[in-house]
Write an enzyme that holds these catalytic residues in place. Structure first.
Site, mmCIF file in Angstrom:
data_model
loop_
_atom_site.group_PDB
_atom_site.id
_atom_site.type_symbol
_atom_site.label_atom_id
_atom_site.label_comp_id
_atom_site.label_asym_id
_atom_site.label_seq_id
_atom_site.Cartn_x
_atom_site.Cartn_y
_atom_site.Cartn_z
ATOM 1 N N ARG A 87 0.815 -1.226 0.000
ATOM 2 C CA ARG A 87 0.000 0.000 0.000
ATOM 3 C C ARG A 87 0.849 1.276 0.000
ATOM 4 O O ARG A 87 0.492 2.283 0.626
ATOM 5 C CB ARG A 87 -0.949 0.041 1.210
ATOM 6 C CG ARG A 87 -1.883 -1.126 1.334
ATOM 7 C CD ARG A 87 -2.984 -1.095 0.276
ATOM 8 N NE ARG A 87 -3.979 -2.096 0.598
ATOM 9 C CZ ARG A 87 -3.931 -3.368 0.168
ATOM 10 N NH1 ARG A 87 -2.950 -3.767 -0.640
ATOM 11 N NH2 ARG A 87 -4.873 -4.222 0.494
ATOM 12 N N SER A 95 -11.011 0.240 2.898
ATOM 13 C CA SER A 95 -10.287 0.098 4.169
ATOM 14 C C SER A 95 -9.742 1.454 4.585
ATOM 15 O O SER A 95 -9.019 2.088 3.816
ATOM 16 C CB SER A 95 -9.114 -0.863 4.015
ATOM 17 O OG SER A 95 -9.572 -2.093 3.536
ATOM 18 N N GLU A 146 -4.872 4.517 5.840
ATOM 19 C CA GLU A 146 -4.518 4.240 4.434
ATOM 20 C C GLU A 146 -5.039 5.368 3.541
ATOM 21 O O GLU A 146 -4.431 5.727 2.536
ATOM 22 C CB GLU A 146 -5.142 2.896 4.026
ATOM 23 C CG GLU A 146 -4.851 2.478 2.607
ATOM 24 C CD GLU A 146 -5.411 1.102 2.280
ATOM 25 O OE1 GLU A 146 -5.044 0.119 2.952
ATOM 26 O OE2 GLU A 146 -6.228 1.019 1.341
HETATM 27 P P1 FAD Z 1 -8.232 9.236 -5.639
HETATM 28 O O1 FAD Z 1 -9.011 8.920 -4.426
HETATM 29 O O2 FAD Z 1 -8.774 10.277 -6.536
HETATM 30 O O3 FAD Z 1 -6.758 9.630 -5.227
HETATM 31 C C1 FAD Z 1 -6.035 8.852 -4.309
HETATM 32 C C2 FAD Z 1 -4.630 9.465 -4.172
HETATM 33 O O4 FAD Z 1 -3.930 9.342 -5.402
HETATM 34 C C3 FAD Z 1 -4.665 10.966 -3.869
HETATM 35 O O5 FAD Z 1 -3.565 11.249 -3.031
HETATM 36 C C4 FAD Z 1 -4.473 11.620 -5.238
HETATM 37 O O6 FAD Z 1 -3.830 12.875 -5.137
HETATM 38 C C5 FAD Z 1 -3.577 10.622 -5.940
HETATM 39 N N1 FAD Z 1 -3.817 10.535 -7.391
HETATM 40 C C6 FAD Z 1 -4.939 10.107 -8.016
HETATM 41 N N2 FAD Z 1 -4.744 10.094 -9.356
HETATM 42 C C7 FAD Z 1 -3.476 10.545 -9.563
HETATM 43 C C8 FAD Z 1 -2.685 10.767 -10.730
HETATM 44 N N3 FAD Z 1 -3.155 10.536 -11.967
HETATM 45 N N4 FAD Z 1 -1.428 11.237 -10.558
HETATM 46 C C9 FAD Z 1 -0.921 11.475 -9.330
HETATM 47 N N5 FAD Z 1 -1.622 11.296 -8.194
HETATM 48 C C10 FAD Z 1 -2.885 10.831 -8.308
HETATM 49 N N6 FAD Z 1 -7.845 0.023 -2.479
HETATM 50 C C11 FAD Z 1 -7.076 -1.087 -2.562
HETATM 51 O O7 FAD Z 1 -5.830 -1.000 -2.643
HETATM 52 N N7 FAD Z 1 -7.629 -2.342 -2.575
HETATM 53 C C12 FAD Z 1 -8.956 -2.531 -2.483
HETATM 54 O O8 FAD Z 1 -9.408 -3.663 -2.512
HETATM 55 C C13 FAD Z 1 -9.794 -1.383 -2.358
HETATM 56 N N8 FAD Z 1 -11.131 -1.518 -2.223
HETATM 57 C C14 FAD Z 1 -11.912 -0.415 -2.090
HETATM 58 C C15 FAD Z 1 -13.293 -0.589 -1.942
HETATM 59 C C16 FAD Z 1 -14.123 0.506 -1.811
HETATM 60 C C17 FAD Z 1 -15.600 0.295 -1.640
HETATM 61 C C18 FAD Z 1 -13.581 1.828 -1.869
HETATM 62 C C19 FAD Z 1 -14.485 3.017 -1.791
HETATM 63 C C20 FAD Z 1 -12.224 2.002 -2.015
HETATM 64 C C21 FAD Z 1 -11.367 0.875 -2.107
HETATM 65 N N9 FAD Z 1 -9.975 1.014 -2.248
HETATM 66 C C22 FAD Z 1 -9.187 -0.102 -2.374
HETATM 67 C C23 FAD Z 1 -9.367 2.361 -2.256
HETATM 68 C C24 FAD Z 1 -9.384 3.044 -3.644
HETATM 69 O O9 FAD Z 1 -10.341 2.454 -4.477
HETATM 70 C C25 FAD Z 1 -8.014 2.960 -4.318
HETATM 71 O O10 FAD Z 1 -7.037 3.583 -3.527
HETATM 72 C C26 FAD Z 1 -8.010 3.620 -5.695
HETATM 73 O O11 FAD Z 1 -6.793 3.403 -6.348
HETATM 74 C C27 FAD Z 1 -8.284 5.118 -5.638
HETATM 75 O O12 FAD Z 1 -8.449 5.570 -6.966
HETATM 76 P P2 FAD Z 1 -9.001 7.018 -7.254
HETATM 77 O O13 FAD Z 1 -8.855 7.276 -8.705
HETATM 78 O O14 FAD Z 1 -10.342 7.172 -6.692
HETATM 79 O O15 FAD Z 1 -7.951 7.897 -6.456
HETATM 80 P P1 NAP Z 2 -10.302 -10.802 4.564
HETATM 81 O O1 NAP Z 2 -10.340 -11.737 3.426
HETATM 82 O O2 NAP Z 2 -11.378 -10.851 5.607
HETATM 83 O O3 NAP Z 2 -8.887 -10.909 5.293
HETATM 84 C C1 NAP Z 2 -8.580 -10.090 6.425
HETATM 85 C C2 NAP Z 2 -7.145 -9.639 6.293
HETATM 86 O O4 NAP Z 2 -6.318 -10.778 6.341
HETATM 87 C C3 NAP Z 2 -6.914 -8.935 4.989
HETATM 88 O O5 NAP Z 2 -6.626 -7.617 5.275
HETATM 89 C C4 NAP Z 2 -5.771 -9.683 4.301
HETATM 90 O O6 NAP Z 2 -4.619 -8.879 4.115
HETATM 91 C C5 NAP Z 2 -5.396 -10.778 5.267
HETATM 92 N N1 NAP Z 2 -5.449 -12.094 4.593
HETATM 93 C C6 NAP Z 2 -6.525 -12.891 4.405
HETATM 94 N N2 NAP Z 2 -6.167 -14.033 3.796
HETATM 95 C C7 NAP Z 2 -4.836 -13.961 3.603
HETATM 96 C C8 NAP Z 2 -3.879 -14.839 3.020
HETATM 97 N N3 NAP Z 2 -4.234 -16.018 2.517
HETATM 98 N N4 NAP Z 2 -2.590 -14.432 2.970
HETATM 99 C C9 NAP Z 2 -2.218 -13.231 3.453
HETATM 100 N N5 NAP Z 2 -3.086 -12.345 4.020
HETATM 101 C C10 NAP Z 2 -4.371 -12.715 4.107
HETATM 102 O O7 NAP Z 2 -10.219 -9.301 4.013
HETATM 103 P P2 NAP Z 2 -11.336 -8.363 3.400
HETATM 104 O O8 NAP Z 2 -11.426 -7.172 4.240
HETATM 105 O O9 NAP Z 2 -12.589 -9.135 3.085
HETATM 106 O O10 NAP Z 2 -10.648 -7.919 2.038
HETATM 107 C C11 NAP Z 2 -10.361 -8.852 1.035
HETATM 108 C C12 NAP Z 2 -9.221 -8.334 0.179
HETATM 109 O O11 NAP Z 2 -9.612 -7.119 -0.459
HETATM 110 C C13 NAP Z 2 -7.966 -8.016 0.985
HETATM 111 O O12 NAP Z 2 -6.845 -8.359 0.221
HETATM 112 C C14 NAP Z 2 -8.044 -6.527 1.181
HETATM 113 O O13 NAP Z 2 -6.761 -5.926 1.275
HETATM 114 C C15 NAP Z 2 -8.778 -6.058 -0.066
HETATM 115 N N6 NAP Z 2 -9.565 -4.856 0.216
HETATM 116 C C16 NAP Z 2 -8.898 -3.680 0.317
HETATM 117 C C17 NAP Z 2 -9.595 -2.511 0.556
HETATM 118 C C18 NAP Z 2 -8.874 -1.197 0.609
HETATM 119 O O14 NAP Z 2 -9.510 -0.169 0.578
HETATM 120 N N7 NAP Z 2 -7.574 -1.197 0.668
HETATM 121 C C19 NAP Z 2 -10.977 -2.544 0.725
HETATM 122 C C20 NAP Z 2 -11.611 -3.767 0.662
HETATM 123 C C21 NAP Z 2 -10.901 -4.926 0.401
HETATM 124 P P3 NAP Z 2 -4.396 -7.895 2.852
HETATM 125 O O15 NAP Z 2 -5.274 -6.733 3.105
HETATM 126 O O16 NAP Z 2 -2.947 -7.586 2.973
HETATM 127 O O17 NAP Z 2 -4.730 -8.645 1.618
#
Ligand code: FAD
Ligand code: NAP
Length: 337
Positions: free
Chosen positions: A164, A237, A333
């Site tokens: 991340r 998250s 995050e």
């Molecule tokens: P923004 O929110 O618009 O921007 C995020 C950051 O990036 C800001 O700091 C912005 O300045 C910068 N930025 C955006 N575009 C650019 C660009 N072109 N150049 C330079 N900087 C830029 N994230 C995960 O990693 N895994 C997930 O599974 C995940 N699940 C999500 C589920 C939900 C329901 C939601 C709402 C969010 C989730 N996210 C997840 C977070 C989010 O979707 C990601 O971080 C995504 O990449 C954000 O994209 P955005 O275009 O909306 O970025």
């Molecule tokens: P989950 O499956 O309930 O798991 C809980 C946590 O345990 C997760 O954060 C995941 O880490 C870790 N995990 C589970 N299984 C694993 C494995 N086999 N090996 C290593 N780590 C493991 O999680 P969840 O909340 O439903 O999300 C599912 C996936 O979607 C995750 O990978 C999560 O990161 C991603 N997600 C991200 C966002 C976001 O905004 N960043 C939002 C929703 C979902 P990791 O997070 O490192 O994978």
């Protein structure tokens, strides 16, 4: 390119928080970006880059030029018998791009289905889900380097990807990402080690999954567990999973046998922040319009007209409570402004 004044960012952020940007411009072409940056220089205004606004928390009004990146295009630049190389505009919708690659039977990002936002933001926090991260397929990133004032192409190595994190998040606002180059596989290796995916495939009686089956499983799991940001304000998250050393993990595990954790090396463990937050009693808790989502404690939600400041304060209470109970510091995050 037109620079608009006093624009509400409420329709543009997935928390649906009110925030007024003093200046706002939509960027689709390199000439528009140049014009916008020249304007910032002339008016001594900072800029903020925005994609889909699904990972931004606005805690106050913004006195800056907000650059909303809407650069489009998916181009195949090269192909071998086993790989395909694509250059994708920063403003392309991430999930649409993933769906396009699945339609073409190109593997690598199927586990990242249904992540909101744009392609340009995918390298920023090295988006990840279900054991796959954007860094696994990103070959390079083309960006405008506002420090050197020149266009640059950063290799995967140059991007300094981490869990991340990346150079783009560490050196905030230095790079404006224009396009991302991906390398996808024609005979992909599937990642189905996460329990939720295995269970979903089992439930659907799919023994030999293909790309579409994995993507559909991910879409279904996410739709069941995560709030739809079009309906309930959230940014996924809110916190990162904390990494602790082996000694701290063992101490916590002895005290809390149900602790969910995964080894990331011989000496370090990743703790599931969602488990910590739930165990501290936050899951489903509400203060005014802000809450800890009842199906996934890692997600902070805005049920109505909550402000960014209220969300930030709510998250500070969670951080403090996790520190008091477990001695672990969890970090946000979400990008806070
Ligand atoms: P923004 O929110 O618009 O921007 C995020 C950051 O990036 C800001 O700091 C912005 O300045 C910068 N930025 C955006 N575009 C650019 C660009 N072109 N150049 C330079 N900087 C830029 N994230 C995960 O990693 N895994 C997930 O599974 C995940 N699940 C999500 C589920 C939900 C329901 C939601 C709402 C969010 C989730 N996210 C997840 C977070 C989010 O979707 C990601 O971080 C995504 O990449 C954000 O994209 P955005 O275009 O909306 O970025
Ligand atoms: P989950 O499956 O309930 O798991 C809980 C946590 O345990 C997760 O954060 C995941 O880490 C870790 N995990 C589970 N299984 C694993 C494995 N086999 N090996 C290593 N780590 C493991 O999680 P969840 O909340 O439903 O999300 C599912 C996936 O979607 C995750 O990978 C999560 O990161 C991603 N997600 C991200 C966002 C976001 O905004 N960043 C939002 C929703 C979902 P990791 O997070 O490192 O994978």
């Amino acid at each position: 390119m037109s620079i608009q004044e006093q624009i509400s960012l409420k329709p543009y952020n997935s928390f649906h928080c009110e925030c007024i940007a003093s200046h706002f411009a939509i960027i689709t072409k390199a000439a528009e970006l140049k014009e916008a940056l020249d304007w910032c220089m002339l008016h001594k205004k900072p800029f903020i880059v925005m994609g889909g606004g699904s990972n931004m928390l606005f805690t106050q009004d913004i006195d800056a030029l907000v650059l909303k990146m809407e650069v489009k295009g998916i181009q195949k630049t090269n192909e071998t018998s086993s790989e395909v190389f694509l250059t994708v505009g920063a403003g392309e919708n991430w999930h649409h791009f993933v769906s396009y690659t699945i339609q073409k039977s190109w593997g690598g990002i199927e586990n990242l289905s249904l992540i909101p936002g744009t392609v340009g933001a995918s390298p920023i926090q090295n988006i990840g889900a279900y054991g796959v991260e954007a860094k696994d397929t990103i070959q390079s990133v083309t960006a405008y380097d506002t420090q050197k004032q020149e266009w640059v192409t950063l290799s995967n190595h140059d991007c300094a990807f981490e869990y991340r994190n990346s150079i783009f998040k560490k050196e905030k606002n230095r790079y404006i990402i224009w396009s991302v180059q991906f390398c996808l596989q024609k005979q992909p290796h599937f990642h189905i080690e996460y329990g939720a995916i295995r269970e979903k495939l089992h439930e659907k009686q799919i023994k030999y999954p293909n790309l579409a089956a994995i993507a559909n499983a991910v879409i279904q799991i996410r739709s069941e567990k995560l709030p739809d940001p079009n309906i309930i304000g959230n940014a996924g998250s809110f916190f990162k999973n904390p990494i602790v050393d082996k000694a701290q993990f063992e101490k916590l595990k002895a005290q809390y046998p149900n602790l969910v954790a995964y080894p990331i090396s011989d000496q370090a463990y990743k703790l599931a922040a969602g488990w910590l937050i739930e165990a501290a009693g936050w899951k489903g808790k509400k203060i005014g319009d802000i809450g800890c989502y009842e199906k996934q404690a890692l997600v902070i939600v805005n049920y109505g007209t909550g402000t960014g400041k209220e969300i930030f304060d709510f998250s500070a209470q969670i951080i403090q409570s996790i520190h008091e109970k477990f001695g672990v510091v969890i970090e946000r995050e979400v990008n806070v402004y």
